[in-house]
Design a protein around this motif. Structure first.
Motif, mmCIF file in Angstrom:
data_model
loop_
_atom_site.group_PDB
_atom_site.id
_atom_site.type_symbol
_atom_site.label_atom_id
_atom_site.label_comp_id
_atom_site.label_asym_id
_atom_site.label_seq_id
_atom_site.Cartn_x
_atom_site.Cartn_y
_atom_site.Cartn_z
ATOM 1 N N VAL A 191 44.996 38.919 40.919
ATOM 2 C CA VAL A 191 43.543 38.868 41.101
ATOM 3 C C VAL A 191 43.007 37.620 40.410
ATOM 4 C CG1 VAL A 191 43.311 41.358 41.376
ATOM 5 C CG2 VAL A 191 43.081 40.368 39.111
ATOM 6 N N GLU A 192 41.806 37.228 40.776
ATOM 7 C CA GLU A 192 41.291 35.927 40.376
ATOM 8 C C GLU A 192 40.799 35.812 38.939
ATOM 9 O OE1 GLU A 192 38.575 34.232 43.150
ATOM 10 O OE2 GLU A 192 39.769 34.871 44.861
ATOM 11 N N SER A 193 40.445 36.932 38.310
ATOM 12 C CA SER A 193 39.842 36.813 36.984
ATOM 13 C C SER A 193 40.124 38.044 36.130
ATOM 14 C CB SER A 193 38.320 36.646 37.118
ATOM 15 O OG SER A 193 37.745 37.834 37.637
ATOM 16 N N GLU A 194 39.852 37.884 34.839
ATOM 17 C CA GLU A 194 39.962 39.016 33.920
ATOM 18 C C GLU A 194 38.978 40.110 34.315
ATOM 19 O OE1 GLU A 194 40.049 37.940 29.685
ATOM 20 O OE2 GLU A 194 40.391 35.872 30.356
ATOM 21 N N GLN A 195 37.786 39.697 34.775
ATOM 22 C CA GLN A 195 36.767 40.667 35.170
ATOM 23 C C GLN A 195 37.239 41.492 36.367
ATOM 24 O OE1 GLN A 195 36.163 37.400 34.589
ATOM 25 N NE2 GLN A 195 35.027 37.562 32.672
ATOM 26 N N ALA A 196 37.941 40.845 37.297
ATOM 27 C CA ALA A 196 38.482 41.576 38.448
ATOM 28 C C ALA A 196 39.530 42.586 37.976
ATOM 29 C CB ALA A 196 39.084 40.609 39.458
ATOM 30 N N ALA A 197 40.350 42.195 37.013
ATOM 31 C CA ALA A 197 41.358 43.110 36.460
ATOM 32 C C ALA A 197 40.675 44.273 35.734
ATOM 33 C CB ALA A 197 42.299 42.361 35.526
ATOM 34 N N GLN A 198 39.603 43.990 35.009
ATOM 35 C CA GLN A 198 38.863 45.049 34.327
ATOM 36 C C GLN A 198 38.265 46.026 35.334
ATOM 37 O OE1 GLN A 198 36.028 42.883 31.969
ATOM 38 N NE2 GLN A 198 37.436 42.655 30.248
#
Length: 116
Positions: free
Chosen positions: A88-95
């Motif tokens: 996924v593109e970002s830490e926020q997407a993983a969160q």
């Protein structure tokens, strides 16, 4: 370390390939038991069972990855590392994925690991 490449160009190490083989073995055994073509629909229905199993497995692995180590007190993986592993593109997407799969325990605004 031996690397195995799948058709989708994802590279997995030997341990990952072994774990995947174990998971798939149960489905392969069930499919081989179907001798009658008229029952092939039952085999195809295994796809949904496999999807459900993988959904549960992903949630469990994400929870474990974000649980604090008893030895260090730190989580096993950061959301940055989880994002890279999931593609996924970002830490926020993983969160976001973590929240969707694991949910917020006890109705709190944070997960087990205290992530906002």
């Amino acid at each position: 370390m031996t690397r195995t490449t799948t058709a989708c160009a994802y590279v997995m190490d030997e341990d990952q390939a072994g774990l995947l083989a174990c998971l798939l073995a149960g489905y392969a055994d069930a499919a081989q038991e179907i001798q009658d073509r008229s029952r092939m629909g039952s085999v195809v229905a295994l796809l949904q069972v496999a999807r459900d199993d993988l959904e549960g497995l992903e949630g469990a692995l994400l929870l474990v990855a974000r649980t604090a180590s008893t030895r260090t007190g730190k989580t096993l993986l950061t959301f940055k590392k989880i994002a890279a592993a999931l593609g996924v593109e970002s830490e926020q997407a993983a969160q976001g994925r973590y929240r969707r799969k694991v949910g917020n325990l006890n109705g709190a605004d944070s997960g087990l690991d205290g992530t906002p």
